[in-house]
Design an enzyme around this catalytic site. Structure first.
Site, PDB file in Angstrom:
ATOM      1  N   ASP A   1     -15.150 -44.765  89.786  1.00 25.86           N
ATOM      2  CA  ASP A   1     -13.815 -45.269  89.969  1.00 25.86           C
ATOM      3  C   ASP A   1     -12.725 -44.848  89.080  1.00 25.86           C
ATOM      4  OD1 ASP A   1     -14.959 -46.259  92.365  1.00 25.86           O
ATOM      5  OD2 ASP A   1     -14.926 -48.605  91.393  1.00 25.86           O
TER       6      ASP A   1
HETATM    7  N1  URA Z   1     -19.779 -49.247  91.207  1.00 28.38           N
HETATM    8  C1  URA Z   1     -18.283 -49.481  91.383  1.00 28.38           C
HETATM    9  O1  URA Z   1     -18.067 -50.579  92.224  1.00 28.38           O
HETATM   10  N2  URA Z   1     -17.588 -48.597  90.854  1.00 28.38           N
HETATM   11  C2  URA Z   1     -17.921 -47.500  90.175  1.00 28.38           C
HETATM   12  O2  URA Z   1     -17.241 -46.685  89.557  1.00 28.38           O
HETATM   13  C3  URA Z   1     -19.432 -47.142  90.089  1.00 28.38           C
HETATM   14  C4  URA Z   1     -20.296 -48.049  90.839  1.00 28.38           C
END
Ligand code: URA
Length: 239
Positions: free
Chosen positions: A107
């Site tokens: 993310d």
């Molecule tokens: N899980 C999440 O919620 N975000 C990420 O960036 C990776 C795994």
């Protein structure tokens, strides 16, 4: 191995060298193949066997690039984006090559290990829904986490919208608000959604391992390095 034209070899292996730069280097007599100066740009060679040097410096042939990037917060895992900086923009020019892309996503506000490669076959294997390459994350939470949650993770949780997760490992540490989570799949915002389902909130998320490859702690956020041969094997040994 198919034969490759020398100007293509040079511009493909040396990211800062364009095809016309390659022709210039050749014209100036700076390029040798197997110890012999070659000036013709259309000279054909077997890239796996030929020893090519520019100004005496031998070029180690790499069919594909595998790059470990320590992603900072605020950049997106995409090749291009109109508004937000991308992981590709963090790469130093010498690591840039046509066809590179992030194999898997973090993310925008997550940090840590992102693999960049131009090896479509490896990326496909790693990203396919049947791939169970483990990925490990360090997580800081808003509220303390308990062993019951670890048990829920182990059993395979159902998250919002009825999505069933594969069993995951949760190791609780510091003051019960920090933990390590290992996933064997990659659903959208998965860790955040798993903790949301237990009435907790992820405050910080850093990926520290993909398959057998651990994020190099000497890399500052925003820095990248090529994977070593044994690390590439550490990615390929999972299905
Ligand atoms: N899980 C999440 O919620 N975000 C990420 O960036 C990776 C795994």
């Amino acid at each position: 191995m198919p034969q490759l034209r020398l100007d293509r070899f040079l511009s493909g292996q040396l990211p800062e060298v364009s095809r016309s730069d390659a022709k210039e280097l050749l014209k100036k007599g700076l390029v040798t193949v197997d110890g012999v100066t070659v000036k013709r740009y259309d000279h054909k060679l077997d890239p796996e066997k030929a020893v090519v040097a520019v100004s005496g410096n031998v070029i180690t042939y790499r069919e594909h690039l595998y790059i470990m990037l320590n992603k900072p917060s605020g950049v997106v895992c995409a090749v291009r984006d109109r508004v937000t900086p991308t992981v590709m923009e963090l790469l130093p020019p010498k690591m840039r090559r046509q066809g590179l892309f992030p194999a898997g996503r973090l993310d925008k506000d997550s940090v840590g290990f992102v693999l960049l490669t131009d090896d479509g076959e490896l990326a496909h294997r790693m990203l396919s829904p049947n791939s169970h390459v483990p990925k490990e994350y360090f997580v800081r939470l808003e509220k303390p986490v308990t062993e019951d949650v670890a048990e829920l993770f182990r059993a395979g949780m159902t998250i919002d919208g009825g999505e069933k997760c594969l069993p995951a490992e949760l190791e609780i540490c510091e003051h019960n608000i920090e933990c390590f989570v290992t996933l064997h799949e990659g659903k959208f915002h998965q860790i955040k959604r798993m903790f949301d389902a237990t009435d907790n909130t992820v405050l910080y998320l850093r990926r520290i391992r993909i398959g057998g490859v651990i994020l190099d702690d000497s890399l500052e956020e925003g820095e990248a390095r090529l994977l070593e041969e044994n690390e590439i094997k550490g990615l390929l040994c999972y299905d």
